[in-house]
Scaffold this motif. Structure first.
Motif, mmCIF file in Angstrom:
data_model
loop_
_atom_site.group_PDB
_atom_site.id
_atom_site.type_symbol
_atom_site.label_atom_id
_atom_site.label_comp_id
_atom_site.label_asym_id
_atom_site.label_seq_id
_atom_site.Cartn_x
_atom_site.Cartn_y
_atom_site.Cartn_z
ATOM 1 N N PHE A 43 0.793 -1.228 0.000
ATOM 2 C CA PHE A 43 0.000 0.000 0.000
ATOM 3 C C PHE A 43 0.831 1.287 0.000
ATOM 4 N N PRO A 44 1.878 1.421 0.866
ATOM 5 C CA PRO A 44 2.641 2.679 0.899
ATOM 6 C C PRO A 44 3.335 3.033 -0.417
ATOM 7 N N ASN A 47 0.390 4.766 -2.275
ATOM 8 C CA ASN A 47 -0.238 5.881 -1.569
ATOM 9 C C ASN A 47 0.676 7.104 -1.420
ATOM 10 N N ASP A 48 1.964 6.936 -1.679
ATOM 11 C CA ASP A 48 2.952 8.020 -1.568
ATOM 12 C C ASP A 48 3.593 8.215 -2.944
ATOM 13 N N SER A 74 1.268 11.805 1.724
ATOM 14 C CA SER A 74 0.610 10.650 1.121
ATOM 15 C C SER A 74 -0.886 10.752 1.375
ATOM 16 N N GLY A 75 -1.626 9.917 0.675
ATOM 17 C CA GLY A 75 -3.061 9.857 0.887
ATOM 18 C C GLY A 75 -3.845 10.955 0.193
ATOM 19 N N SER A 78 -2.920 14.403 -1.910
ATOM 20 C CA SER A 78 -1.557 14.403 -2.448
ATOM 21 C C SER A 78 -1.634 14.536 -3.970
ATOM 22 N N ILE A 95 -4.712 12.019 -5.440
ATOM 23 C CA ILE A 95 -5.350 10.937 -4.696
ATOM 24 C C ILE A 95 -6.660 11.471 -4.117
ATOM 25 N N SER A 98 -8.341 7.130 -0.192
ATOM 26 C CA SER A 98 -7.266 6.278 0.309
ATOM 27 C C SER A 98 -7.788 5.517 1.516
ATOM 28 N N GLU A 99 -7.964 4.225 1.343
ATOM 29 C CA GLU A 99 -8.481 3.363 2.405
ATOM 30 C C GLU A 99 -7.437 2.298 2.710
ATOM 31 N N ALA A 100 -6.542 2.635 3.643
ATOM 32 C CA ALA A 100 -5.422 1.743 3.988
ATOM 33 C C ALA A 100 -5.949 0.432 4.554
ATOM 34 N N ILE A 104 -6.963 2.665 -3.268
ATOM 35 C CA ILE A 104 -6.564 4.040 -3.579
ATOM 36 C C ILE A 104 -7.235 4.418 -4.899
#
Length: 180
Positions: A43-44, A47-48, A74-75, A78, A95, A98-100, A104
């Protein structure tokens, strides 16, 4: 003779317009891959936007591309803007959801070579097998299929063109996450 040539040309254009009009009004391209890691590790990278240089095939289109990342690190909110050569074009991504660690959504606006707006989604689904967790990562893009897009798809496959880039990016992401 000239009238016959013009008549044939008019007929071919009419046939082409009929074929274009039968194309769907929207498109969707998606590809998936299995990565040997839990969603929390995948995910990261998505998301970043700063992490995209590690895996995105579009980063390789122009080594002199000018990029600007603004907003949160992030998220949601961004923003990634780019301006590059004719291969990279110019555009902006933001973005919007964003649902960690599973989902995304990104609003994708191309400015050059052709102005268009689409949506991109990344879904990271855990697959548990015994004590191991892997992730199925799906990269999708969808949007309106305007007349010019419909015309282009008469002569080339949008699915193959975009899909091959998605496959390349997902393979790169897999290598980054798995360390191979």
């Amino acid at each position: 003779m000239r009238r016959k040539i013009l008549g044939v040309l008019a007929l071919l254009i009419a046939i082409l317009l009929i074929v274009v009009s039968t194309k769907p009004d929207t498109f969707r391209v998606e590809r998936s891959i299995t990565i040997n890691a839990a969603p929390e590790y995948v995910f990261p990278l998505i998301n970043d936007f700063k992490q995209w240089a590690l895996w995105s095939p579009f980063e390789k289109l122009d080594t002199n591309m000018v990029t600007n990342i603004t907003g949160p690190e992030s998220g949601v909110g961004s923003v990634y803007e780019w301006k590059g050569n004719k291969n990279a074009g110019e555009g902006r991504m933001e973005i919007t959801k964003s649902e960690a660690p599973n989902f995304i959504e990104i609003k994708l606006d191309f400015i050059k070579p052709m102005k268009t707006s689409n949506m991109t989604e990344f879904t990271v689904t855990p697959v548990v097998s015994g004590t191991d967790t892997t992730s199925t990562v799906t990269w999708a893009m969808y949007g309106p299929n305007h007349f010019l897009n419909k015309l282009m798809t008469v002569f080339m496959s949008l699915d193959k063109m975009i899909g091959s880039s998605f496959e390349e990016g997902l393979q790169s992401m897999k290598k980054v996450v798995e360390g191979k």
